[in-house]
Scaffold this active site. Structure first.
Site, short mmCIF file in Angstrom:
data_model
loop_
_atom_site.label_atom_id
_atom_site.label_comp_id
_atom_site.label_asym_id
_atom_site.label_seq_id
_atom_site.Cartn_x
_atom_site.Cartn_y
_atom_site.Cartn_z
N ALA A 186 -47.12 0.94 10.22
CA ALA A 186 -45.99 0.09 10.30
C ALA A 186 -46.28 -1.56 10.29
O ALA A 186 -47.71 -1.75 10.42
CB ALA A 186 -45.22 0.25 11.80
N ASN A 187 -45.32 -2.38 10.30
CA ASN A 187 -45.71 -3.55 10.27
C ASN A 187 -45.19 -4.17 11.94
O ASN A 187 -44.51 -3.54 12.54
CB ASN A 187 -45.00 -4.32 9.17
CG ASN A 187 -45.72 -4.36 7.79
OD1 ASN A 187 -46.94 -4.20 7.89
ND2 ASN A 187 -44.81 -4.43 6.80
N ARG A 188 -45.97 -5.43 12.19
CA ARG A 188 -45.52 -6.03 13.31
C ARG A 188 -44.12 -6.78 13.44
O ARG A 188 -44.06 -8.06 13.03
CB ARG A 188 -46.50 -6.88 14.04
CG ARG A 188 -47.87 -6.29 14.11
CD ARG A 188 -48.87 -7.15 14.81
NE ARG A 188 -50.17 -6.76 14.73
CZ ARG A 188 -50.62 -5.96 15.82
NH1 ARG A 188 -50.08 -5.66 16.88
NH2 ARG A 188 -52.08 -5.77 15.94
#
Length: 409
Positions: free
Chosen positions: A214-216
């Site tokens: 995932a991305n932040r």
């Protein structure tokens, strides 16, 4: 520009009431006259004398005060202000506002006012997430009430983090100044009759049943854009990855997990006049998702993780032969060479506008409340000063409405 304006500050009964002292001081410093109305609960946290001293006006608390009613009265009080601010807007105050109750001075003033009302909610995260509160917020937004916050963070109750913390004084101040300057008011009707699709948050690409790539991203910027577009009169579909913030009121929200699900949802929401792709979509996903949790094997080392590229949602929507939105906006989150990378992305993806922002760890943009953006088009770059994500959303919606022109153009 703000000097000579009048703000009526209604202080609710919550621990965040103390933040309104700083807010009052900052408003007075800008030459804005502040009158304060306190609920009975608010006086348990801060004294009326303190607000009177900072505002240089008597802080009022009682609906049936013979002296106060004779001198000004709650009807005049509600009408003479340029803006009414409710902070902290507790669950109780929001419920009274949504249902038209007027059993104390604060709620009577709110029911009697014909001015714009800006609310800064503050309450326990479970109270904020409760269906009754969500219903009240939706009703208030439909009634034209503006909101700033709440934010995510530690609460007064130990071990109760989550969404519900009142926005900081500087964020509320920025929202007040925007309302007084007319920036927020200009949104009304700008996108009336338009259809808008917004993507927000991260995507989660499963590795096994318990792990993912995932991305932040908190989704805060994308959700704020969806809310602003709805306030501008658009029919908004928000396609959101997994986030911890509530759905914006007045917006149709579709919840997804993966990039492929997000693309399917966006395509299913078309045709639309505007697409704003603010989500932080994972670029890659595992070739195969493990059916069981991958276990560490002593001495075996880390397992190989074969990746495949995810579909490019922004490029796909930008290059549609049929049902391409009239305006496609993408985001470029970079840690270096911001404008150079944004220009390259604009050309590569085929969209009309890139909103570029620096997401270096030191900047606090990812998950934070503020943002600094640059609008990159084929004709040039327009840089905006740092401000709240809500203000970025308001300005962006006004900007794209101007680019799109009148309906039918």
């Amino acid at each position: 520009m703000d000097r000579g304006k009048r703000v009526l500050l209604i202080v609710g009964g919550g621990i965040a009431a103390y933040k309104c002292l700083e807010l009052t001081r900052r408003l007075v410093e800008r030459g804005i006259e502040v009158r304060v109305v306190m609920t009975r609960g608010a006086t348990e946290f801060v004294t009326p004398l303190t607000f009177s001293s900072l505002s240089r006006n008597k802080a009022m608390t009682e609906l049936f005060s013979v002296t106060d009613e004779a001198e000004i009265g709650h009807i005049r009080l509600s009408r003479e202000a340029d803006l009414v601010v409710v902070a902290p807007a507790t669950a109780d105050l929001l419920a009274k506002m949504a249902n038209g109750l007027a059993d104390d001075l604060a709620s009577a003033v709110l029911l009697a006012t014909d001015k714009t009302v800006l609310a800064a909610p503050a309450m326990n995260p479970r109270m904020w997430a409760h269906p009754a509160t969500r219903r009240n917020v939706r009703q208030l937004q439909d009634d034209g009430i503006a909101f700033v916050g709440p934010a995510e963070g530690e609460m007064a109750e130990k071990g109760e983090p989550g969404i519900g913390r009142m926005a900081e004084p500087q964020e509320i101040l920025a929202a007040i100044l925007a309302e007084l300057d007319g920036d927020a008011g200009r949104l009304k009707g700008l996108l009336q009759g338009r259809r808008v699709v917004v993507t927000s948050g991260p995507t989660h690409e499963p590795i096994d049943p318990v792990r993912y790539l995932a991305n932040r991203s908190s989704g805060r910027q994308g959700h704020a854009i969806a809310a602003a577009a709805a306030r501008a009169g658009a029919a908004v579909t928000l396609v959101s990855g997994p986030v911890a913030i509530p759905d914006p009121a007045g917006v149709r929200t579709i919840h997804v997990e993966t990039a492929r699900q997000m693309l399917d949802a966006v395509e299913g929401a078309l045709p639309a006049d505007i697409a704003i792709c603010a989500a932080a979509v994972a670029d890659w996903r595992p070739v195969a998702e493990g059916e069981q949790k991958l276990k560490k094997q002593p001495g075996a080392g880390a397992p190989a993780l074969d990746l495949v590229e995810n579909p490019d949602i922004l490029a796909t929507i930008s290059k549609l032969a049929k049902h391409r939105p009239g305006l496609v906006v993408g985001f470029a989150a970079e840690t270096e060479n911001l404008i150079e990378h944004a220009r390259a992305k604009l050309q590569r993806k085929g969209c009309d506008l890139i909103v570029a922002n620096d997401v270096s760890p030191s900047g606090g943009v990812m998950g934070g409340a503020r943002n600094t953006v640059h609008l990159v088009t084929a004709s040039g770059v327009e840089s905006w000063e740092e401000t709240t994500k809500e203000e970025v959303a308001r300005r962006l919606v006004a900007h794209v409405a101007g680019l799109l022109g009148e309906p039918g153009a």
